[in-house]
Write a protein that holds these residues in place. Structure first.
Motif, PDB file in Angstrom:
ATOM      1  N   ILE A 108      29.795  53.837  70.816  1.00 40.47           N
ATOM      2  CA  ILE A 108      29.923  53.395  69.425  1.00 40.47           C
ATOM      3  C   ILE A 108      31.350  52.899  69.242  1.00 40.47           C
ATOM      4  O   ILE A 108      32.311  53.648  69.478  1.00 40.47           O
ATOM      5  CB  ILE A 108      29.632  54.529  68.428  1.00 40.47           C
ATOM      6  CG1 ILE A 108      28.221  55.080  68.656  1.00 40.47           C
ATOM      7  CG2 ILE A 108      29.784  54.041  66.994  1.00 40.47           C
ATOM      8  CD1 ILE A 108      27.891  56.268  67.780  1.00 40.47           C
ATOM      9  N   LEU A 109      31.491  51.652  68.822  1.00 37.54           N
ATOM     10  CA  LEU A 109      32.796  51.060  68.586  1.00 37.54           C
ATOM     11  C   LEU A 109      32.803  50.447  67.197  1.00 37.54           C
ATOM     12  O   LEU A 109      31.794  49.913  66.743  1.00 37.54           O
ATOM     13  CB  LEU A 109      33.112  49.988  69.635  1.00 37.54           C
ATOM     14  CG  LEU A 109      32.938  50.373  71.113  1.00 37.54           C
ATOM     15  CD1 LEU A 109      31.530  49.989  71.592  1.00 37.54           C
ATOM     16  CD2 LEU A 109      33.977  49.655  71.971  1.00 37.54           C
ATOM     17  N   ASP A 110      33.948  50.505  66.509  1.00 38.43           N
ATOM     18  CA  ASP A 110      34.046  49.871  65.201  1.00 38.43           C
ATOM     19  C   ASP A 110      35.392  49.184  65.045  1.00 38.43           C
ATOM     20  O   ASP A 110      36.293  49.326  65.892  1.00 38.43           O
ATOM     21  CB  ASP A 110      33.788  50.876  64.063  1.00 38.43           C
ATOM     22  CG  ASP A 110      34.789  52.025  64.045  1.00 38.43           C
ATOM     23  OD1 ASP A 110      35.990  51.769  64.246  1.00 38.43           O
ATOM     24  OD2 ASP A 110      34.365  53.176  63.816  1.00 38.43           O
ATOM     25  N   VAL A 111      35.540  48.452  63.948  1.00 46.58           N
ATOM     26  CA  VAL A 111      36.746  47.642  63.748  1.00 46.58           C
ATOM     27  C   VAL A 111      37.971  48.489  63.442  1.00 46.58           C
ATOM     28  O   VAL A 111      39.101  47.987  63.485  1.00 46.58           O
ATOM     29  CB  VAL A 111      36.516  46.626  62.614  1.00 46.58           C
ATOM     30  CG1 VAL A 111      35.442  45.626  62.987  1.00 46.58           C
ATOM     31  CG2 VAL A 111      36.164  47.334  61.309  1.00 46.58           C
ATOM     32  N   SER A 112      37.779  49.774  63.124  1.00 50.36           N
ATOM     33  CA  SER A 112      38.930  50.640  62.858  1.00 50.36           C
ATOM     34  C   SER A 112      39.565  51.159  64.142  1.00 50.36           C
ATOM     35  O   SER A 112      40.582  51.848  64.109  1.00 50.36           O
ATOM     36  CB  SER A 112      38.507  51.826  61.989  1.00 50.36           C
ATOM     37  OG  SER A 112      37.648  52.698  62.699  1.00 50.36           O
ATOM     38  N   GLY A 113      38.947  50.861  65.294  1.00 52.16           N
ATOM     39  CA  GLY A 113      39.485  51.295  66.578  1.00 52.16           C
ATOM     40  C   GLY A 113      38.811  52.518  67.147  1.00 52.16           C
ATOM     41  O   GLY A 113      39.176  52.980  68.231  1.00 52.16           O
ATOM     42  N   THR A 114      37.812  53.051  66.452  1.00 48.69           N
ATOM     43  CA  THR A 114      37.101  54.230  66.947  1.00 48.69           C
ATOM     44  C   THR A 114      36.203  53.849  68.113  1.00 48.69           C
ATOM     45  O   THR A 114      35.511  52.835  68.073  1.00 48.69           O
ATOM     46  CB  THR A 114      36.256  54.851  65.824  1.00 48.69           C
ATOM     47  OG1 THR A 114      37.110  55.218  64.747  1.00 48.69           O
ATOM     48  CG2 THR A 114      35.520  56.081  66.308  1.00 48.69           C
ATOM     49  N   MET A 115      36.220  54.700  69.137  1.00 51.05           N
ATOM     50  CA  MET A 115      35.347  54.498  70.291  1.00 51.05           C
ATOM     51  C   MET A 115      34.796  55.852  70.711  1.00 51.05           C
ATOM     52  O   MET A 115      35.545  56.743  71.108  1.00 51.05           O
ATOM     53  CB  MET A 115      36.100  53.838  71.451  1.00 51.05           C
ATOM     54  CG  MET A 115      35.222  53.641  72.707  1.00 51.05           C
ATOM     55  SD  MET A 115      36.133  52.941  74.094  1.00 51.05           S
ATOM     56  CE  MET A 115      36.530  51.321  73.463  1.00 51.05           C
ATOM     57  N   VAL A 151      26.875  59.939  62.806  1.00 46.96           N
ATOM     58  CA  VAL A 151      27.672  59.649  61.622  1.00 46.96           C
ATOM     59  C   VAL A 151      28.857  58.802  62.049  1.00 46.96           C
ATOM     60  O   VAL A 151      29.647  59.214  62.911  1.00 46.96           O
ATOM     61  CB  VAL A 151      28.150  60.947  60.934  1.00 46.96           C
ATOM     62  CG1 VAL A 151      28.994  60.615  59.715  1.00 46.96           C
ATOM     63  CG2 VAL A 151      26.954  61.804  60.524  1.00 46.96           C
ATOM     64  N   VAL A 152      28.972  57.610  61.476  1.00 47.00           N
ATOM     65  CA  VAL A 152      30.037  56.681  61.845  1.00 47.00           C
ATOM     66  C   VAL A 152      30.834  56.296  60.601  1.00 47.00           C
ATOM     67  O   VAL A 152      30.420  56.554  59.472  1.00 47.00           O
ATOM     68  CB  VAL A 152      29.453  55.415  62.512  1.00 47.00           C
ATOM     69  CG1 VAL A 152      28.705  55.781  63.781  1.00 47.00           C
ATOM     70  CG2 VAL A 152      28.523  54.677  61.550  1.00 47.00           C
ATOM     71  N   LYS A 153      31.975  55.690  60.840  1.00 46.56           N
ATOM     72  CA  LYS A 153      32.787  55.223  59.717  1.00 46.56           C
ATOM     73  C   LYS A 153      32.096  54.052  59.018  1.00 46.56           C
ATOM     74  O   LYS A 153      31.379  53.282  59.638  1.00 46.56           O
ATOM     75  CB  LYS A 153      34.169  54.794  60.216  1.00 46.56           C
ATOM     76  CG  LYS A 153      34.997  55.957  60.747  1.00 46.56           C
ATOM     77  CD  LYS A 153      36.361  55.489  61.197  1.00 46.56           C
ATOM     78  CE  LYS A 153      37.181  56.653  61.728  1.00 46.56           C
ATOM     79  NZ  LYS A 153      38.526  56.219  62.194  1.00 46.56           N
ATOM     80  N   ARG A 154      32.369  53.944  57.736  1.00 44.13           N
ATOM     81  CA  ARG A 154      31.700  52.925  56.928  1.00 44.13           C
ATOM     82  C   ARG A 154      32.400  51.569  57.059  1.00 44.13           C
ATOM     83  O   ARG A 154      32.905  50.991  56.095  1.00 44.13           O
ATOM     84  CB  ARG A 154      31.652  53.377  55.471  1.00 44.13           C
ATOM     85  CG  ARG A 154      30.625  52.650  54.637  1.00 44.13           C
ATOM     86  CD  ARG A 154      30.612  53.189  53.212  1.00 44.13           C
ATOM     87  NE  ARG A 154      29.570  52.545  52.475  1.00 44.13           N
ATOM     88  CZ  ARG A 154      28.295  52.878  52.519  1.00 44.13           C
ATOM     89  NH1 ARG A 154      27.914  53.885  53.278  1.00 44.13           N
ATOM     90  NH2 ARG A 154      27.400  52.234  51.808  1.00 44.13           N
TER      91      ARG A 154
END
Length: 341
Positions: free
Chosen positions: A87-94, A172-175
């Protein structure tokens, strides 16, 4: 005298009994009018109780909580030991299923070559990676070599038996906009340790055939439709392998039940894209689910009209039927009188 004064206010004058006359055609008109009144009453009652769904859209101005994603997918040609989820997102979470990821409540179940589940226990991916923070905002990847070798052995064993895998659970991931990457790219870990490979080999899996039982964002409400539920992509042997991508636009939704209870969930639209993977290509087969959050919120309201509104309609129906019936009776009485004369 007071009683006589109040009686003058009555809008319904009562004729004397000897001045009234009942007729057979009047009875027929009365029965028809009563039947019509009952029919319209039942129709209005049914309209009041049935579902009255009102949908509207507006700009989402609230600061909402994290995004909950529910998934249930079957990979008929990818063993559980080989299947990897990031799971990757634009906030840098991996986050990954092999690095002690928090908020990832996903379960793997091994499937045999016929698609039947092997045993009742879920498959637990060996935790071969762990990110260690250095206290200065950075970090380094720690590789657990015994777990990595155990993982490699399980890969070889499951791939040799042509197993599949069912991936089910929620996360549960960041919005924020992000991507769910389902692939076999974790094999790159072993590429960095060729001296530890020995006689082992890394299975190369390109067939990402899959069946989606569910992909949803939040709880379900009556009438909700998830476009990917029941969707499948099967690659027949001998055909060219493909990498699949799903671009999803997630729309915040507030659902109000008949009792006024509020359910916060999400609807979504999806666009599919696939690209071929040659057998001799270094590219890795994958299924990517890219999601983004819409700035528009949809409000779905199933609450029925107010009871006062229902009473107003009832009065209009009953009063209108009696008015039409009285007028009809006068016309019928006049016509009958002319015919008799």
């Amino acid at each position: 005298m007071a009683k006589l004064s109040i009686a003058r206010l009555s809008a319904y004058a009562r004729p004397e009994a000897h001045l009234t006359k009942q007729t057979s055609h009047g009875a027929i008109v009365t029965l028809v009018g009563a039947s019509l009144a009952i029919f319209l009453f039942l129709n209005e009652l049914g309209y009041f109780w049935k579902l009255h769904r009102v949908t509207k859209m507006s700009v989402d101005l609230e600061r909402r909580h994290d995004l909950n994603i529910n998934m249930d997918m079957v990979f008929s040609a990818v063993p559980c030991a080989v299947l990897s989820m990031d799971i990757l997102d634009v906030s840098g979470t991996m986050e990954s299923d092999v690095n002690f990821a928090r908020g990832m409540n996903m379960h793997k179940h091994r499937l045999d070559s016929k698609g039947k589940q092997i045993g009742k226990a879920e498959y637990l991916t060996p935790q071969s990676q762990q990110m260690i923070q250095d206290g200065m905002g950075g970090g380094m990847m720690n590789i657990n070599i015994p777990q990595a070798m155990k993982h490699l052995t399980e890969m070889e064993d499951e791939e040799g038996h042509h197993e599949g895998c069912r991936l089910k659970g929620n996360m549960v991931v960041k919005r924020v906009a992000g991507r769910i990457h389902l692939s076999v790219h974790q094999h790159q870990i072993f590429m960095m340790m060729p001296q530890l490979m020995g006689s082992h080999h890394i299975p190369r899996v390109l067939n990402m055939s899959h069946h989606i039982h569910e992909v949803s964002f939040g709880p379900h409400y009556p009438g909700m439709v998830n476009p990917l539920d029941g969707f499948e992509r099967i690659i027949v042997r001998g055909k060219q392998y493909e990498a699949f991508k799903y671009f999803i636009k997630v729309v915040p939704t507030e659902y109000y039940s008949r009792l006024g209870r509020v359910t916060e969930t999400h609807q979504y639209s999806v666009t599919e894209y696939s690209s071929p993977i040659p057998a001799d290509s270094p590219l890795v087969a994958s299924v990517d689910i890219m999601y983004d959050i819409s700035p528009i919120v949809v409000t779905v309201n199933d609450r029925p009209p107010s009871f006062l509104h229902f009473l107003v309609r009832m009065c209009a129906v009953i009063g209108g039927v009696f008015a039409v019936t009285r007028m009809t009776d006068r016309w019928v009485h006049w016509i009958v009188g002319k015919v008799v004369k």
